[in-house]
Scaffold this motif. Structure first.
Motif, PDB file in Angstrom:
ATOM      1  N   THR A 252      -0.218  -4.282  -4.638  1.00  0.00           N
ATOM      2  CA  THR A 252       0.211  -2.887  -4.536  1.00  0.00           C
ATOM      3  C   THR A 252       0.575  -2.541  -3.103  1.00  0.00           C
ATOM      4  O   THR A 252       1.578  -1.871  -2.841  1.00  0.00           O
ATOM      5  N   GLU A 253      -0.212  -3.015  -2.152  1.00  0.00           N
ATOM      6  CA  GLU A 253       0.063  -2.753  -0.740  1.00  0.00           C
ATOM      7  C   GLU A 253       1.343  -3.465  -0.286  1.00  0.00           C
ATOM      8  O   GLU A 253       2.146  -2.898   0.462  1.00  0.00           O
TER       9      GLU A 253
ATOM     10  N   GLU B 250       3.899  -4.209  -2.196  1.00  0.00           N
ATOM     11  CA  GLU B 250       5.004  -3.453  -2.783  1.00  0.00           C
ATOM     12  C   GLU B 250       5.263  -2.164  -1.997  1.00  0.00           C
ATOM     13  O   GLU B 250       6.406  -1.796  -1.744  1.00  0.00           O
ATOM     14  N   ARG B 251       4.206  -1.499  -1.584  1.00  0.00           N
ATOM     15  CA  ARG B 251       4.356  -0.263  -0.814  1.00  0.00           C
ATOM     16  C   ARG B 251       5.087  -0.529   0.502  1.00  0.00           C
ATOM     17  O   ARG B 251       5.999   0.204   0.881  1.00  0.00           O
ATOM     18  N   GLN B 252       4.714  -1.593   1.170  1.00  0.00           N
ATOM     19  CA  GLN B 252       5.347  -1.938   2.444  1.00  0.00           C
ATOM     20  C   GLN B 252       6.812  -2.340   2.254  1.00  0.00           C
ATOM     21  O   GLN B 252       7.687  -1.943   3.034  1.00  0.00           O
TER      22      GLN B 252
ATOM     23  N   ARG C 175       8.738  -1.418  -0.205  1.00  0.00           N
ATOM     24  CA  ARG C 175       9.448  -0.188  -0.573  1.00  0.00           C
ATOM     25  C   ARG C 175       9.825   0.611   0.676  1.00  0.00           C
ATOM     26  O   ARG C 175      10.953   1.087   0.814  1.00  0.00           O
TER      27      ARG C 175
END
Length: 107
Positions: free
Chosen positions: A71-72, A74-76, A78
């Motif tokens: 999740t982290e 993907e956040r970065q 994004r």
């Protein structure tokens, strides 16, 4: 532009780096040509799914990570994709180098 250190440490990434290697092996009439590939994505989801699903190395590696880490990541990614702009179409280009040469006639 690549730094001199990068070219010395990784000569194959510089222009004509592969051609020089082929010439060292004895091939003749060696030509190296850059090929530009464009990758177009409709939005972040399109981009992310191209990396995070299927048999790619990155997707396979993500499967090994804990969910929280994925999740982290993907956040970065994004944040990098959006770069402060609205989600939507993005186009990225890469350069690959094609090399050809001929084997010299036998003596």
């Amino acid at each position: 532009m690549l730094s001199e250190t990068t070219v010395k440490a990784r000569p194959l990434v510089s222009a004509n780096g592969r051609a020089a290697l082929w010439r060292k092996t004895g091939l003749q009439d060696v030509v190296e040509v850059p090929i530009v590939l464009s990758f177009d994505y409709a939005d972040f989801e399109d981009y992310w799914s191209s990396w995070s699903t299927g048999p790619t190395r990155i997707a396979q590696r993500l499967l090994l990570f804990p969910s929280k880490l994925c999740t982290e990541i993907e956040r970065q990614v994004r944040a990098g994709y959006l770069a402060g702009m609205p989600d939507g179409l993005r186009s990225f280009a890469i350069i690959v180098r094609a090399v050809r040469g001929t084997v010299p006639p036998a003596p």
